[in-house]
Scaffold this active site. Structure first.
Site, short mmCIF file in Angstrom:
data_model
loop_
_atom_site.label_atom_id
_atom_site.label_comp_id
_atom_site.label_asym_id
_atom_site.label_seq_id
_atom_site.Cartn_x
_atom_site.Cartn_y
_atom_site.Cartn_z
N ASP A 87 0.72 -1.02 0.04
CA ASP A 87 -0.20 -0.15 -0.05
C ASP A 87 0.83 1.19 0.07
OD1 ASP A 87 -2.43 -1.42 -0.16
OD2 ASP A 87 -3.02 -1.16 1.80
N GLU A 152 16.80 -20.21 2.67
CA GLU A 152 17.99 -19.98 3.24
C GLU A 152 18.16 -20.97 4.47
OE1 GLU A 152 17.78 -15.81 5.07
OE2 GLU A 152 15.66 -16.00 4.85
N ASP A 178 22.53 -17.46 6.32
CA ASP A 178 21.51 -18.30 7.24
C ASP A 178 21.88 -19.75 6.82
OD1 ASP A 178 19.91 -16.93 9.28
OD2 ASP A 178 19.43 -15.48 7.65
#
Length: 261
Positions: A87, A152, A178
């Site tokens: 938005d 990840e 990660d």
């Protein structure tokens, strides 16, 4: 009048290689400086950067002045934050920690309007529709939203084949940091075992016909990922540039002083 064209999404469809920069400082001023350098895209990091929806909005507005494209990473792939990010005018999102096809399908529905999705309709109040000045926004917005999902973890890699088939996923990003930790090499994404896994994932994404993405501040690694077919590649971060540049400046000055002595 339809929603603004998403040039980033169109370029990925045309198999162009797009170079990016990570933004984690959380400031519109630095976002404008970095985006103005000529990167194809810059990512506003809401996962690890000190950002809220207002600071993300200010950066999206600043980036829009430069000709670069704003990609926004939310902290989580939940409906409420994706709704707000869209938005405020972002058209491309990178959702972290995707570990299943069901999760990927859920975020794909979250960024699209019914009947194909469940994005809440509040465009009349939103910057995305130029505050209801784009009369065809609701009917055209979905086509210009670009959803990138981030894989990840070992679980994500195990589900990669299924994730790649999810309708509405426009690209898959491999997260080396990660992934390295999950593979037992925390803090060492350059480890050969991690790199072997990363490269295998990139090859699989490319073979499936999906745009593949990745981040590395190691330019040689980044160039090798492009050679493998990665098409949205971030080659550094604002934090890394500032931290490294200031350190080198001081070291260079002190080195010069020693030379004079």
């Amino acid at each position: 009048m339809p929603a603004p064209r998403n040039g980033f999404k169109a370029a990925l469809r045309d198999d162009r290689c797009l170079l990016g920069l990570w933004l984690a400082l959380g400031e519109g001023y630095t976002a404008e400086i970095c985006a103005g350098a000529g990167f194809d895209w810059v990512l506003v990091d809401g996962e690890h950067g000190p950002n809220d929806i207002r600071s993300i909005m200010r950066q999206v507005q600043a980036i829009a002045l430069t000709g670069s494209h704003a990609v926004v990473r939310p902290p989580v792939g939940e409906d409420w934050i994706l709704k707000q990010i869209l938005d405020i005018g972002a058209q491309t999102v990178l959702v972290p920690m995707i570990e299943s096809a069901a999760q990927a399908a859920s975020v794909a529905r979250a960024v699209r309007y019914a009947p194909d999705g469940r994005r809440g309709i509040g465009a009349a109040l939103a910057r995305a529709s130029a505050f209801n000045r784009i009369p065809d926004y609701l009917s055209s917005a979905d086509d210009e939203i670009c959803l990138l999902v981030q894989v990840e973890s070992r679980a994500g890699l195990a589900a990669l084949d299924e994730i790649l088939t999810v309708e509405g996923v426009d690209g898959v990003f491999v997260g080396p940091a990660d992934l390295a930790a999950d593979l037992g090499y925390r803090g060492n994404p350059g480890h050969p075992a991690v790199q072997e896994t990363v490269r295998a994932a990139l090859r699989k994404i490319v073979a499936a016909g999906k745009p593949a993405g990745i981040l590395s501040s190691d330019l040689a690694l980044s160039q090798s990922y492009v050679a493998l077919g990665a098409r949205f590649v971030a080659i550094g971060s604002d934090v890394g540039i500032l931290a490294g540049g200031t350190r080198r400046l001081l070291e260079d000055f002190r080195g010069g002083m020693k030379g004079e002595a």
